[in-house]
Design a protein around this motif. Sequence first.
Motif, short mmCIF file in Angstrom:
data_model
loop_
_atom_site.label_atom_id
_atom_site.label_comp_id
_atom_site.label_asym_id
_atom_site.label_seq_id
_atom_site.Cartn_x
_atom_site.Cartn_y
_atom_site.Cartn_z
N HIS A 51 0.85 -1.19 0.00
CA HIS A 51 0.00 0.00 0.00
C HIS A 51 0.89 1.24 0.00
N ASP A 198 -9.28 4.80 2.29
CA ASP A 198 -8.24 3.87 1.83
C ASP A 198 -8.49 2.47 2.39
N GLY A 202 -9.19 -1.21 0.44
CA GLY A 202 -8.24 -2.32 0.56
C GLY A 202 -8.79 -3.57 1.19
N TRP A 206 -5.80 -5.65 3.57
CA TRP A 206 -5.07 -4.38 3.65
C TRP A 206 -4.88 -3.98 5.10
#
Length: 463
Positions: A51, A198, A202, A206
């Motif tokens: 990431h 974000d 993800g 993530w």
Amino acid sequence: MLTVEDLKRELRPLLTPSGADASPADTAREAWLDALALRLENGRLVVGFPHSYFARWFGTHKRTSFEAALFRCFPDVPGILYEDSPLGGSLPAAAEVSRPIRDAAAGPHVSASHDKNPENAGEDAFARFIVNARNAFPLATAKKIAGEGPPDGEAVLVFCGKSGTGKTQLLRAMAVTLGRRLAPGRVFARGAARFCADMAAGGIAWTEQFWRNCDALLLDDLQDIAREPAWQRDLAACMDVCQGLLQEERQRKSAGSPPHERLMIFSHAGPATELAHLEERLRTRLESGLVLELLEPDLEVRLRYLQRAARERELALSRDQLLYLAQRCVQFSLLQGLLRKVEAFAALNGRPPVQTDLENIVRTGGSVRPVGCREILGSVARGFNLRAEDILGARRRPDLVLARQVAMYLCRRKLGLSYPELGRAFGGRDHSTVIHAVKKIRKLLDTDKVVHNLVTELENAVP
């Protein structure tokens, strides 16, 4: 044929301390190598990241040693392509680094990035905070946890308060202090809405990868996700992942080793009671930690702030002029705006402003209407269910006397007026009467809970 496994096997000894100087913590900190997605393409090494946060950390802290180790082990590799990730401003997305020209004596030359942020120069990041007893506990707690860590290795902190009370600056100071103490790149600070966006993109994988590369998460402006229930649920799940990893780490460690730290620190613009508007799953996790409220700076703190700022800007303003400005705003951000106008006036006219100039500056640009004795007296009268003119009168009925003393105390505290000035404002009374009233209320605040609650409520109601 060279493979990715060969690359990592050869690079690891150069990037991981070994021998007598090695420790389990050193080895764990180099686990970042496994997180890199490496592949060989046309003889060139392509590097990908899990990431963008990891990429920025890598660009700041590991890029130099990684490239040095690579070109040392594999001098025939023509270059490195960093794929689709910004590297801390030193490399753009999809940037390529060619193999450096080597000098036989000096070895490969790899440029290093330097942090020029003055906040990282070693000074106490909390040194510039000006507080008194009103906000001493939140500041002391933030400083202790950032500097020493929580006792059991885990902490959830939430700083609440109105806009302009210094929450963002407090989080920044904590991030700087934590960054100096913890492993490089293990502290992450961002706005709550951007982080949640974000995270939503993800997914859980993530989030797990994020926490394997992060020890402290600081999120500002939690109120920005108040109308995003899905993001709130994701953030609650993120907190659960953090706690789950912490439990795993504790089980792997020996009983005598210090706990691994996991910190989650938030700020919320608004009183702590507004946390009740959040999704229950997130709210309960926040309230299981330490919720601290920053109160608006009182007149004493605002005056000290302006005195320091005026010295730093070399503005020749008297104490009375600074007091006049401090009485006009209760938020640091608005005080900064007023001081910028004063500075611009002095630069344009070649002289410091006089009182008439200050009054004109305050009237322009949307500054708040100044609070005076009349407004404070009106608030006290409503709080006691009395008429303002009766409080100003000469009658000695107990409820009128108490209301009169509370109003004098609040005027002294909020406006910074001298005792003779307050005496004149309250019907021409002698200054000794005002001194007695202020001392009496100060004593009751420590001994009478009912008076304490009443005065606190009235003080918070007055701008």
